[in-house]
Structure formats: C-alpha cells, structure tokens
Design a protein around this motif. Structure first.
Motif, mmCIF file in Angstrom:
data_model
loop_
_atom_site.group_PDB
_atom_site.id
_atom_site.type_symbol
_atom_site.label_atom_id
_atom_site.label_comp_id
_atom_site.label_asym_id
_atom_site.label_seq_id
_atom_site.Cartn_x
_atom_site.Cartn_y
_atom_site.Cartn_z
ATOM 1 N N LEU A 274 0.823 -1.208 0.000
ATOM 2 C CA LEU A 274 0.000 0.000 0.000
ATOM 3 C C LEU A 274 0.859 1.260 0.000
ATOM 4 O O LEU A 274 0.337 2.366 0.136
ATOM 5 C CB LEU A 274 -0.939 0.012 1.216
ATOM 6 N N SER A 275 2.168 1.107 -0.143
ATOM 7 C CA SER A 275 3.028 2.281 -0.272
ATOM 8 C C SER A 275 2.703 2.988 -1.583
ATOM 9 O O SER A 275 2.148 2.397 -2.513
ATOM 10 C CB SER A 275 4.500 1.871 -0.244
ATOM 11 N N ILE A 276 3.053 4.252 -1.677
ATOM 12 C CA ILE A 276 2.690 5.038 -2.857
ATOM 13 C C ILE A 276 3.318 4.459 -4.123
ATOM 14 O O ILE A 276 2.687 4.432 -5.190
ATOM 15 C CB ILE A 276 3.096 6.522 -2.671
ATOM 16 N N ASN A 277 4.537 3.947 -4.029
ATOM 17 C CA ASN A 277 5.190 3.403 -5.225
ATOM 18 C C ASN A 277 4.522 2.121 -5.702
ATOM 19 O O ASN A 277 4.316 1.921 -6.905
ATOM 20 C CB ASN A 277 6.674 3.154 -4.945
ATOM 21 N N ARG A 278 4.173 1.225 -4.760
ATOM 22 C CA ARG A 278 3.518 -0.022 -5.163
ATOM 23 C C ARG A 278 2.122 0.255 -5.722
ATOM 24 O O ARG A 278 1.682 -0.400 -6.670
ATOM 25 C CB ARG A 278 3.426 -0.974 -3.968
ATOM 26 N N LEU A 279 1.426 1.221 -5.130
ATOM 27 C CA LEU A 279 0.101 1.571 -5.645
ATOM 28 C C LEU A 279 0.197 2.113 -7.066
ATOM 29 O O LEU A 279 -0.611 1.761 -7.935
ATOM 30 C CB LEU A 279 -0.549 2.615 -4.738
ATOM 31 N N ARG A 280 1.166 2.966 -7.305
ATOM 32 C CA ARG A 280 1.302 3.556 -8.638
ATOM 33 C C ARG A 280 1.629 2.500 -9.682
ATOM 34 O O ARG A 280 1.162 2.577 -10.821
ATOM 35 C CB ARG A 280 2.377 4.640 -8.608
ATOM 36 N N GLU A 281 2.424 1.519 -9.314
ATOM 37 C CA GLU A 281 2.721 0.443 -10.261
ATOM 38 C C GLU A 281 1.440 -0.257 -10.703
ATOM 39 O O GLU A 281 1.269 -0.596 -11.872
ATOM 40 C CB GLU A 281 3.660 -0.578 -9.615
#
Length: 584
Positions: A274-281
């Motif tokens: 749920l980190s911003i980088n994983r969400l954006r992926e």
C-alpha cells in the motif's frame, strides 16, 4: 516462536511496563531470567515493594550508562536507543523453564548483533519473564566501546534463529517470514480498540479500506477520493524540490491521541503493497483505454469476470516448466488482480453473501503480498473485468452468473495456493487456504438457490433419461459420478436450455468435459452445469456481436436513403429487365 523487534527512547518507561502489573493485570511474577551480567544486577521483580521503584531507576541508569557516555562524548542525543524484542511461543507449545528461556534470549541477542557470543564490549541487555508463554528482551543499543551495534535486518535474523530454536526444543514449527507481512497492531492499539468497543484496531480498519479503495479506483486521484468519502483523513508527503506527492498517511475518523490530534499511519506501515510506489505500479498499469464503461447490453459483468478468471485458471494449470521469473511475475500480477476481483465482488454481491466475501478478500490480502515482483500490465484484462463489477449497469437476474464466477474463483484459488506452495511461499499458501474456506461458503450460499431453481424445472422423466443416455455416450468415464451427483437434475435443465439454442447436447458435453479433468471435482455435475451455462452465454454473446458487426445494405455513395427524406428512391434498371415507359 514469534519475535517482534522494535525500538524506543525511554528505558525507564519500558522497565516500568515489564515489571509492572500490565495493562489488564496480566503480568505474573515478573523477574529477570538472563542478562549481559547476571551476578549483582538489580532485579526489581524480586525485591521488596518499598524498593521496587528505586531499583527500577537504578536498573535503567545501569543499562543506559554506555548511552550517556556516548552522548557526552559526541554532544548529541542517541536516537531510539532502546531495543526491545518480545519472544512468544505458539499456542499449544509446551511450558519452557527459566533456563530454557535464558538460552533463547542469549541466542536471540547473538543472532541480532546486540551481544555476539564472546564480545565483551557488546550492548547491555536483560530478558524479563512475566508470563508462561513469552519473555521480553530489552537492550540499550550502544556498545561498551561507544559504537552502535550492527543490527541491520535484526528482525529477519531473529526470525531465522527462532526457526532453529523451534526445531531443537521440539516446539511448533512456524513459517519463515519473507518481509512482506503487514505490521501487526501494537498492544496499545489493541487496548484502545477494546476501550472503544471496536473489534478491529484503527490500523486494521484503515488497511482493509485502503485495499478496497485500491481495488475500486481507476487512478491515483480516485483512490484518494474514495478514501476521503469514507471520512478518512489524508496527509501527503511532498518532495522538497518538485512538490510532487512522494508518500501519504491515513487517519481513521475519530482516532486521536492524547493531544486530540489524528493518529496517522503511512501507507507502507499499513502494508508494504500500500506504499505510494507499489500503488502507482498497479494503478498506472491500468491504461485509460481499458477503463470500465457502463454497459446496457451484452454479457453481464459477472460473466465477463468469469471469462477472465477461466483464462487465469488455465494459465495456472498449464504453466511452462521453464517459465522462470518472467512467468512468476505475470502470475503474481494476476494474483493481485484476483484480489481486486474479490474486493469488488464483495462490494456488489447480494447482501447475504457480503460477509463471507469480505472475509475472503481480507484473507487474500496476505496471500497476495509476495516478494515476487508483479508485472501488472500483463493482468489488464482481469483487472478491467474486476472494475467492471462496479462500473457496469448489467444485472444478474437469476444469480447464475455470480454463482458461476464464484465456482471458477474457488478453482482458481486452489491453483494459486498450489503455485505458492511450489515456490516455497508458505505464508501466502496458508493465507490462500484461509481465503478458500470463506470463498467456498460464499459459493454455497450463491449456488444453492440457483441449483434449487434449476432442479424445480427439471425436464420430463423421458427427456431426462435421454440426456442421461447422451451423457454416458459423451463422458463414459465420469457418467456414474455425474448421475449420482445431487445436482444432476439441475444439469439436465441446463442441457434442455442448451439444446433449445440449437446445440447438440452430446457434442457440447464432450467439449466442456475436456476443458479440465473431473476426477478431483467433488460435485462434477455442478462443475459441468457452470461450464455449460458459461459456454452458452459466450455463444449468445458471439452471435450478438456478429449481428452488430454485420454490414447493412445501403444506397450508393452520394445518394440519400429514402427513409431519410420520405421520398421514393429512383428506380434503377435491373440486369435483363427493361424499364417501362411512362404512359401518356
């Protein structure tokens, strides 16, 4: 045996908790079972009550001595110098003696770098026991020589050592961690939830809502918009140079600290994915051209999702032996999309099914977190079908579409669990099996009324017997099991509906039986019923698409159709026919 490493800054405060009665008077006989120097070390738990607080302060000062020396030498305060690691046995494990717990503590501080064996300049530490099933190891993370210990990856190293201890002491063997588990609520968070009368902590509630929002959202802006509509407070972390969002934190409504300020949890501290980088992926992989749109015709959303799931199930069954990391990345992406499908199904299914479906989606959140990096672009079809459940106007009048989807979801989940097991992902496999229990219950709830309705409309005995004869000819190896299945009358009804569309029952049965073996199916007639319904719907949809795409006869270029003007179109000569002259 479960270790849980954390750090803090108040030695005296932690000691007061360890040697105190506990938050709910659960501590019994607090005492030191091991320490860096047992002889002469003050033990507040075994001292007279009038000396208890004095000894707590003395012990805190004694443990903090290397910290104070370093601070005086450097002129800087040592941050987070209190190292804390509770170690708990699993439920059902045998009682460990003080001597056994002492050995556990010595091995943990050695493995984590706090106090390696034979290192006279190591950190000062103690191990306190105040319950039958666990100890607390506390250390101050400044060595006697003034240096900080090398404790990188200390949590993982503690886990590894605990796996060895379990084997040697004959304890329950727990699954090794892979650094993908979500942070567990602290005891303070749990106590706060109990005081408020909540069954889950604020951290757990936020995590569940964030996963559901990510499953529904089409882009990053919509993700945060959904969270806002739930009353969740959002705090963004902005880059100092560009001002772009580089992170975010969430706070549950009415969850405040002692200063009446919202208690925020970063996306990563809710769950790694749920980190911003994983969400954006995940969200950027869902291209704008694949966005769901409202539909009023064609196959319903349940059928479309069922079709996408069947493709995933086939991929799992027929993996390439030498597929390697690329194949794993693709399947991991589909596992993530499957998780979104569960969340959106729970949000749109009939109310009686939602409790079990939500429990299934929550359990699968853990099964979906893996060290395998997902190639999300490869799962666009399944992800789009999952979001169609929220953005489509279609309906499932008889419930058959949803029941068929859940039947396929059960089979897909079994295949995903086996895929995780084959790759040694034991925690993910266990979570998948937990999900399966909830999903099977939801399937039974959805399927029973549909099958009962089909059974009530079984064809005449003569027609049913004819279908039984056809079945024996088409699937001779499985005919007896299918005819003995309580769902055979429902399958006979579906066969009658299929035959009414112009299909040959024998050819159809032979074809759907080859889609996958039936030996492992507990209810083969049910499996064939859903396959048959799905194939019939696909056939009808294909005909509708063909009719829509068929070119219509129109006038020649430059002419206007008669229907557009109301005039009679001019007559043109036909080959071999003379145009009659107009009579005077």
């Amino acid at each position: 045996m479960v270790p849980d490493v954390s750090t803090g800054s108040r030695s005296r405060g932690l000691l007061s908790y360890l040697f105190g009665p506990g938050r709910r008077d659960e501590h019994t006989d607090p005492h030191i079972v091991a320490a860096f120097a047992m002889p002469g070390i003050p033990d507040p738990g075994r001292a007279p009550l009038d000396q208890h607080h004095t000894l707590l302060s003395e012990l805190a000062d004694y443990l903090d001595q290397p910290v104070r020396v370093r601070e005086q030498r450097t002129g800087k305060k040592v941050p987070q110098h209190v190292w804390h690691c509770p170690v708990r046995t699993a439920p059902g494990d045998r009682y460990l003696t003080d001597e056994e717990w002492a050995e556990v503590a010595r091995r943990i501080v050695h493995a984590t770098g706090i106090a390696p064996d034979g290192d006279d300049d190591a950190c000062r530490w103690i191990a306190v026991r105040h319950a039958d099933d666990h100890i607390h190891i506390m250390a101050t993370s400044v060595r006697e020589d003034g240096r900080r210990p090398r404790t990188n990856r200390d949590g993982q190293r503690a886990q590894t050592e605990c796996r060895k201890i379990e084997a040697e002491l004959g304890l329950r063997r727990l699954k090794p961690g892979d650094l993908t588990a979500a942070p567990t609520p602290t005891s303070a968070e749990q106590a706060k939830a109990q005081r408020a009368g909540n069954t889950t902590t604020a951290r757990e509630w936020l995590r569940d809502e964030a996963y559901a929002a990510a499953a529904a959202a089409r882009d990053e802006a919509e993700y945060f918009s959904i969270l806002t509509t739930l009353g969740i407070k959002i705090k963004y972390r902005l880059g100092p140079q560009t001002g772009d969002v580089t992170g975010y934190s969430l706070a549950a409504p009415d969850d405040t600290n002692g200063h009446d300020e919202p208690v925020y949890f970063s996306g990563y501290n809710l769950a790694p994915d749920l980190s911003i980088n994983r969400l954006r992926e995940r969200l950027t992989a869902h291209d704008l051209t694949d966005q769901p749109t409202a539909r009023t015709s064609g196959p319903g959303p349940w059928h479309q999702a069922d079709t996408a799931l069947r493709h995933l199930h086939t991929s799992l069954l027929y993996q390439e032996p030498e597929g390697g990391e690329q194949q794993d990345s693709v399947l991991q992406a589909h596992a993530a999309a499957f998780g979104e499908l569960l969340h959106n199904t729970a949000a749109t299914a009939p109310t009686p099914l939602r409790t079990e479906l939500r429990a299934a989606a929550t359990s699968f959140n853990r099964a979906n977190r893996s060290a395998v990096r997902a190639e999300h672009q490869s799962a666009t079809a399944l992800r789009t079908a999952a979001k169609e459940l929220l953005h489509t106007l279609g309906s499932d009048k008889d419930g058959g579409g949803l029941a068929s989807l859940l039947s396929t979801a059960v089979l897909t989940l079994i295949a995903l669990a086996r895929w995780n097991e084959a790759r040694g992902l034991r925690q993910q496999a266990t979570a998948a099996h937990q999900t399966l229990a909830h999903l099977q219950t939801a399937y039974r709830q959805a399927a029973q009324p549909v099958l009962a309705d089909l059974t009530s409309r079984t064809p005449s005995p003569h027609t049913t017997q004819r279908y039984a004869t056809v079945l024996r000819a088409a699937i001779p190896d499985q005919a007896t099991r299918i005819l003995d299945d309580p769902s055979w009358p429902a399958l006979a009804t579906t066969l009658a509906k299929t035959e009414s569309t112009g299909q040959n029952p024998r050819h159809v049965l032979a074809g759907i039986a080859q889609q996958r073996e039936l030996d492992t199916a507990d209810h083969p007639a049910e499996v064939l019923n859903w396959r048959l319904q799905h194939q019939t719907t696909e056939r009808q949809a294909a005909r509708a698409r063909a009719a829509t795409a068929r070119p219509h006869r129109a006038g020649t270029a430059g002419t206007v159709p008669a229907s557009a003007t109301g005039a009679t179109p001019p007559r043109t000569p036909q080959p071999g026919r003379e145009v009659p002259r107009k009579l005077r």
